[in-house]
Design an enzyme around this catalytic site. Structure first.
Site, PDB file in Angstrom:
ATOM      1  N   SER A   1     -27.974  10.218   7.107  1.00  0.00           N
ATOM      2  CA  SER A   1     -28.208   9.751   5.666  1.00  0.00           C
ATOM      3  C   SER A   1     -27.428  11.121   4.557  1.00  0.00           C
ATOM      4  O   SER A   1     -26.932  10.727   3.651  1.00  0.00           O
ATOM      5  CB  SER A   1     -29.238   9.243   4.763  1.00  0.00           C
ATOM      6  OG  SER A   1     -30.469   9.886   4.712  1.00  0.00           O
TER       7      SER A   1
ATOM      8  N   LYS B   1     -33.349  13.916   0.413  1.00  0.00           N
ATOM      9  CA  LYS B   1     -32.506  13.521  -0.773  1.00  0.00           C
ATOM     10  C   LYS B   1     -31.660  14.268  -1.752  1.00  0.00           C
ATOM     11  O   LYS B   1     -32.516  15.324  -1.515  1.00  0.00           O
ATOM     12  CB  LYS B   1     -32.663  12.106  -1.045  1.00  0.00           C
ATOM     13  CG  LYS B   1     -33.349  10.826  -0.244  1.00  0.00           C
ATOM     14  CD  LYS B   1     -32.127  10.091   0.733  1.00  0.00           C
ATOM     15  CE  LYS B   1     -32.590   8.673   1.436  1.00  0.00           C
ATOM     16  NZ  LYS B   1     -31.931   8.723   2.700  1.00  0.00           N
TER      17      LYS B   1
END
Length: 262
Positions: free
Chosen positions: A86, A157
């Site tokens: 990701s 993230k």
């Protein structure tokens, strides 16, 4: 005269037996019978004892080092194993990043562009996941040392919006923050800002986060319709990913480009 000279010479060159013995004993030149040999004999007779002491010292040293590393990773810097794609190309699967837990400890707050590790309970996953407490504790120790994948509730993230920001993805897949087009050189080649248009206002004390590999990342966008709306509370941030510590070929900065607050 002739009789005194031999007597004097004999006195200096041939001390009596008792005087000579006491002098040698005091100077240590003539140890007592058996002295100095017993320790060597004991060691030769019991080599297992010396080996046991060596292993005991090694075990104690290992335990001290483990406790030190656990304390260090809990309060200062924690290794974090990247488990997914990701955050490509910034972070690759198998990278071990060093998470700076002091980055926001003394009044600092996450900024746009920071790569952060956070506890997703209550925002990305439900608050009370089922699990074995003992297994979770052991896994937590291994994860804290960078030897195992992080908990299923920990995520890494990039911060795209901070409290009060108006974050928009237009119909061309571009991200704008407070009306300003966001420059995202860290995106995975071929990815746009987002394939799904959205517009949100980040609540104060919360973060809007997204992965750099947008087409492979489940992030704040995927939780828009859930309680919390995909927002990550600032107090859930574990730290900022500052460095890639492993593998050696990828040593360097972990990709945080914070500083813009708009």
């Amino acid at each position: 005269m002739d009789t005194e000279a031999p007597h004097t010479q004999r006195g200096h060159s041939s001390p009596d037996e008792g005087e000579g013995r006491s002098r040698f004993v005091l100077s240590g030149a003539e140890p007592a019978p058996g002295a100095g040999t017993e320790p060597a004999q004991d060691q030769a007779q019991d080599p297992g004892k010396a080996g046991w002491l060596t292993w005991r010292r090694a075990g104690l040293l290992g335990a001290v080092c483990t406790v030190f590393l656990l304390l260090f990773s809990n309060f200062v810097v924690q290794p974090f194993l990247i488990p997914s794609r990701s955050m490509e190309p910034t972070l690759a699967v198998g990278d071990r990043v060093l998470v700076n837990k002091l980055a926001y400890r003394f009044g600092g707050r996450p900024e746009r562009g920071d790569v952060v590790v956070f506890d997703g309970k209550g925002s990305f996953v439900r608050e009370d996941p089922d699990g074995n407490p003992l297994g979770e504790a052991l896994h937590g120790v291994a994860s804290a040392l960078g030897l195992a994948e992080p908990s299923d509730t920990d995520f890494v993230k990039r911060v795209v919006g901070v409290g009060g920001d108006d974050v928009v993805c237009d119909d061309k897949g571009r991200i704008k923050v407070n009306g300003v087009l966001l420059d995202e050189p860290y995106l995975f080649p071929g990815d746009s800002g987002s394939k799904v248009p959205f517009r949100i206002v980040v609540p104060l004390g919360s973060l809007w986060v997204m992965g750099d590999h947008r087409s492979q990342s489940r992030d704040s966008r995927d939780h828009l319709g859930e309680p919390g709306g995909g927002m990550v509370p600032v107090e859930k941030v574990i730290g900022r990913a500052d460095w890639i510590g492993w593998p050696v070929s990828r040593w360097g900065d972990a990709g945080s480009v914070g500083g813009g607050r708009g």
